[in-house]
Write an enzyme that holds these catalytic residues in place. Structure first.
Site, PDB file in Angstrom:
ATOM      1  N   LYS A 159      37.967  32.104  53.330  1.00 55.61           N
ATOM      2  CA  LYS A 159      38.163  33.102  53.088  1.00 55.61           C
ATOM      3  C   LYS A 159      37.887  34.464  53.872  1.00 55.61           C
ATOM      4  O   LYS A 159      38.105  35.771  53.545  1.00 55.61           O
ATOM      5  CB  LYS A 159      36.316  32.795  52.124  1.00 55.61           C
ATOM      6  CG  LYS A 159      35.639  34.560  51.403  1.00 55.61           C
ATOM      7  CD  LYS A 159      36.201  35.588  50.719  1.00 55.61           C
ATOM      8  CE  LYS A 159      36.173  36.252  50.543  1.00 55.61           C
ATOM      9  NZ  LYS A 159      36.195  37.138  48.849  1.00 55.61           N
ATOM     10  N   CYS A 197      34.172  43.923  51.436  1.00 60.07           N
ATOM     11  CA  CYS A 197      34.353  42.861  52.025  1.00 60.07           C
ATOM     12  C   CYS A 197      35.748  43.140  53.332  1.00 60.07           C
ATOM     13  O   CYS A 197      36.133  42.534  54.259  1.00 60.07           O
ATOM     14  CB  CYS A 197      35.726  42.502  50.286  1.00 60.07           C
ATOM     15  SG  CYS A 197      34.953  42.026  48.710  1.00 60.07           S
TER      16      CYS A 197
HETATM   17  N1  SAJ Z   1      43.799  50.126  50.947  1.00 58.07           N
HETATM   18  C1  SAJ Z   1      45.059  50.722  52.033  1.00 58.07           C
HETATM   19  N2  SAJ Z   1      45.875  50.894  51.591  1.00 58.07           N
HETATM   20  C2  SAJ Z   1      46.870  48.705  51.304  1.00 58.07           C
HETATM   21  C3  SAJ Z   1      45.796  48.761  50.524  1.00 58.07           C
HETATM   22  C4  SAJ Z   1      44.135  49.008  50.444  1.00 58.07           C
HETATM   23  O1  SAJ Z   1      44.302  51.328  53.296  1.00 58.07           O
HETATM   24  O2  SAJ Z   1      47.326  48.618  51.097  1.00 58.07           O
HETATM   25  C5  SAJ Z   1      42.733  50.208  51.279  1.00 58.07           C
HETATM   26  C6  SAJ Z   1      41.941  50.573  49.968  1.00 58.07           C
HETATM   27  O3  SAJ Z   1      42.209  51.423  49.264  1.00 58.07           O
HETATM   28  C7  SAJ Z   1      40.439  49.746  49.839  1.00 58.07           C
HETATM   29  C8  SAJ Z   1      40.424  48.950  50.978  1.00 58.07           C
HETATM   30  O4  SAJ Z   1      41.831  49.063  51.368  1.00 58.07           O
HETATM   31  O5  SAJ Z   1      39.930  50.961  50.357  1.00 58.07           O
HETATM   32  C9  SAJ Z   1      40.805  47.078  50.159  1.00 58.07           C
HETATM   33  O6  SAJ Z   1      40.759  47.754  48.640  1.00 58.07           O
HETATM   34  P1  SAJ Z   1      41.861  46.081  48.469  1.00 58.07           P
HETATM   35  O7  SAJ Z   1      42.021  46.477  47.000  1.00 58.07           O
HETATM   36  O8  SAJ Z   1      42.935  46.111  49.240  1.00 58.07           O
HETATM   37  O9  SAJ Z   1      40.426  44.608  48.193  1.00 58.07           O
HETATM   38  P2  SAJ Z   1      39.025  44.632  47.963  1.00 58.07           P
HETATM   39  O10 SAJ Z   1      38.208  45.475  49.426  1.00 58.07           O
HETATM   40  O11 SAJ Z   1      38.692  45.681  46.610  1.00 58.07           O
HETATM   41  O12 SAJ Z   1      39.286  43.444  47.280  1.00 58.07           O
HETATM   42  C10 SAJ Z   1      39.211  41.945  48.599  1.00 58.07           C
HETATM   43  C11 SAJ Z   1      40.288  41.714  48.197  1.00 58.07           C
HETATM   44  N3  SAJ Z   1      41.159  40.835  49.248  1.00 58.07           N
HETATM   45  C12 SAJ Z   1      42.620  41.032  49.209  1.00 58.07           C
HETATM   46  O13 SAJ Z   1      43.015  41.352  48.180  1.00 58.07           O
HETATM   47  C13 SAJ Z   1      42.352  39.703  51.263  1.00 58.07           C
HETATM   48  C14 SAJ Z   1      40.179  40.260  47.190  1.00 58.07           C
HETATM   49  O14 SAJ Z   1      40.969  39.755  46.855  1.00 58.07           O
HETATM   50  C15 SAJ Z   1      38.955  39.722  47.173  1.00 58.07           C
HETATM   51  O15 SAJ Z   1      38.303  38.824  46.638  1.00 58.07           O
HETATM   52  C16 SAJ Z   1      37.415  40.984  47.711  1.00 58.07           C
HETATM   53  O16 SAJ Z   1      38.228  41.403  48.539  1.00 58.07           O
HETATM   54  C17 SAJ Z   1      36.531  40.130  48.180  1.00 58.07           C
HETATM   55  O17 SAJ Z   1      35.141  40.409  47.633  1.00 58.07           O
HETATM   56  O18 SAJ Z   1      36.286  39.649  49.211  1.00 58.07           O
END
Ligand code: SAJ
Length: 406
Positions: free
Chosen positions: A201, A255
């Site tokens: 995880k 996360c």
């Molecule tokens: N972000 C970027 N660039 C990107 C992608 C995301 O700057 O290319 C930023 C987003 O704007 C945001 C942050 O990263 O601020 C996180 O967003 P996210 O959509 O990547 O992920 P979370 O935090 O909403 O959800 C993550 C997911 N983990 C993965 O994709 C490995 C989700 O599957 C998990 O269940 C979740 O964390 C969790 O609860 O752990």
């Protein structure tokens, strides 16, 4: 009967999903107000498909309470923050939940911890609590770790379709819990040991954090030497083995901006790439703040109160503000003893920061310079309203001429 402990972003949808698939569920949360809201028939946050799922679960008899229940299985979905100094996971809520479960659970019950914990946390902190209470693990109480993977914004779909990991001490209990999740989960469910499940995880979220950091670092390099990072990433991603993520104003949420620190905290002399990646991501709100000042200077603009931040949530189309880059930027602004930036987010109805607006048009009338911090659908659909503005687009979504980027 299943008692789901903690009815937040993960516990609530999980409880609803189980209940709407015919499992008898009672949801428990120590927050009176939250339980009261659920009992009046309302959900506590916005998520596609959640209200429909809630109705289904209520119709099939889900109950919400502040009391721990006598149940054969407990699913613990409580927060696991990190200690800001040591960077290690703070398991206090998990421990408190397990202690409360032990007060009511029958012999042979199973405790499934869904909360994200660093590898070894259950061994180091949870097992000793159970043993100290005089219970024998595997006889009086079984322990399982079943981390969730659902992404805010698409939670209901992902709960149904994602593959899952179950970590258990023995195969029989692992299989029993696999069967429970199979009541709704259409993905593949792997059974492994607890420490492996804990590590997977944290590693999944760390993978994404490191990859986002790489994109953010490229954005900084390109800014330094006046190159177009988006064009470069687009071309690189046409290579069959390259898939670079997108730079942004920072990484928020509870996360990706938190879990990788667990590895830095536990393995400080080894986790160097992770440490630097997290610092890179955490530095992005400051980088954006500097860009704002740079652009103001270029435009001979001196009144910071004519600058507006669009978006307060940690990402698009959710109402979750935890660790949001906009909040980090505002904090940083205050540390520099400068205030006055205006803020608006269509998903945040309450007043949470100074100079906050609740209507897009009024917000836009009050500013000359708009910083797109979050790519909500609303702003994508209203791009023409930014025509006469200075725009700093942190997500490369605005196709108007003369837009600034990070
Ligand atoms: N972000 C970027 N660039 C990107 C992608 C995301 O700057 O290319 C930023 C987003 O704007 C945001 C942050 O990263 O601020 C996180 O967003 P996210 O959509 O990547 O992920 P979370 O935090 O909403 O959800 C993550 C997911 N983990 C993965 O994709 C490995 C989700 O599957 C998990 O269940 C979740 O964390 C969790 O609860 O752990």
């Amino acid at each position: 009967m299943i008692n789901v402990i903690g009815l937040g972003y993960i516990g609530l949808p999980t409880a609803l999903m189980l209940a709407s698939h015919g499992v008898k569920v009672i949801g428990t949360d120590y927050n009176n107000e939250l339980v009261a809201t659920l009992n009046t028939g309302k959900t506590t946050f916005k998520e596609e498909g959640l209200d429909e799922l809630f109705q289904k679960a209520v119709n099939t008899g889900i109950k919400f309470t502040t009391e721990y229940q006598v149940a054969d299985t407990y699913i613990v979905s409580v927060p696991t923050p990190y200690d800001k100094f040591s960077k290690k996971v703070d398991p206090c809520y998990v421990i408190a939940a397990v202690k409360d479960i032990m007060k009511v659970c029958p012999k042979g019950a199973t405790v499934v911890i869904e909360s994200t914990v660093s590898p070894g946390t259950i061994e180091k902190y949870v097992r000793p609590e159970i043993e100290a209470a005089g219970l024998v693990i595997g006889v009086d109480l079984n322990l399982v770790h079943a981390p969730e993977r659902i992404i805010p914004g698409n939670m209901v779909f992902e709960l149904l379709h994602n593959n899952r990991t179950i970590g258990a001490d023995n195969k029989i209990i692992g299989e029993k819990i696999r069967e429970l999740y199979s009541s709704f989960c259409q993905g593949e469910i792997i059974v492994t040991d607890i420490k492996t499940a804990e590590m997977t995880k944290v590693v999944e979220n760390t993978f994404r954090a490191v990859n986002i950091a790489f994109a953010n670092e490229l954005a900084k390099i390109c800014r330094h030497d006046n190159m177009d990072v988006y064009e470069i990433i687009k071309i690189c991603n046409m290579h069959p083995r390259v898939n670079i993520l997108q730079p942004g104003p920072g990484v928020g949420g509870h996360c990706i901006s938190v879990d990788p620190w667990f590895l830095v905290g536990d393995y400080p002399s080894i986790a160097k790439v992770i440490d630097e990646s997290m610092k890179t991501n955490d530095g992005m709100p400051d980088f954006v703040l500097n860009r704002i000042y740079e652009i103001m200077k270029e435009k001979d603009m001196i009144d910071v109160t004519r600058v507006g931040l669009y978006g307060l949530t940690y990402k698009e189309n959710v109402d979750d503000m935890r660790e949001s880059p906009t909040l980090q930027l505002l904090e940083s602004q205050e540390r520099h003893l400068a205030t006055g930036l205006k803020v608006y987010d269509p998903f945040i109805k309450d007043d949470v920061v100074n100079n906050q607006y609740h209507d897009l048009n009024t917000f836009l009338e009050a500013v000359d310079f708009v910083v797109i911090m979050v790519k909500h659908d609303e702003i994508k659909e209203n791009m023409d309203k930014l025509k006469a503005k200075i725009v700093l687009d942190c997500h490369n979504i605005c196709k108007l001429p003369d837009v600034y980027h990070i």
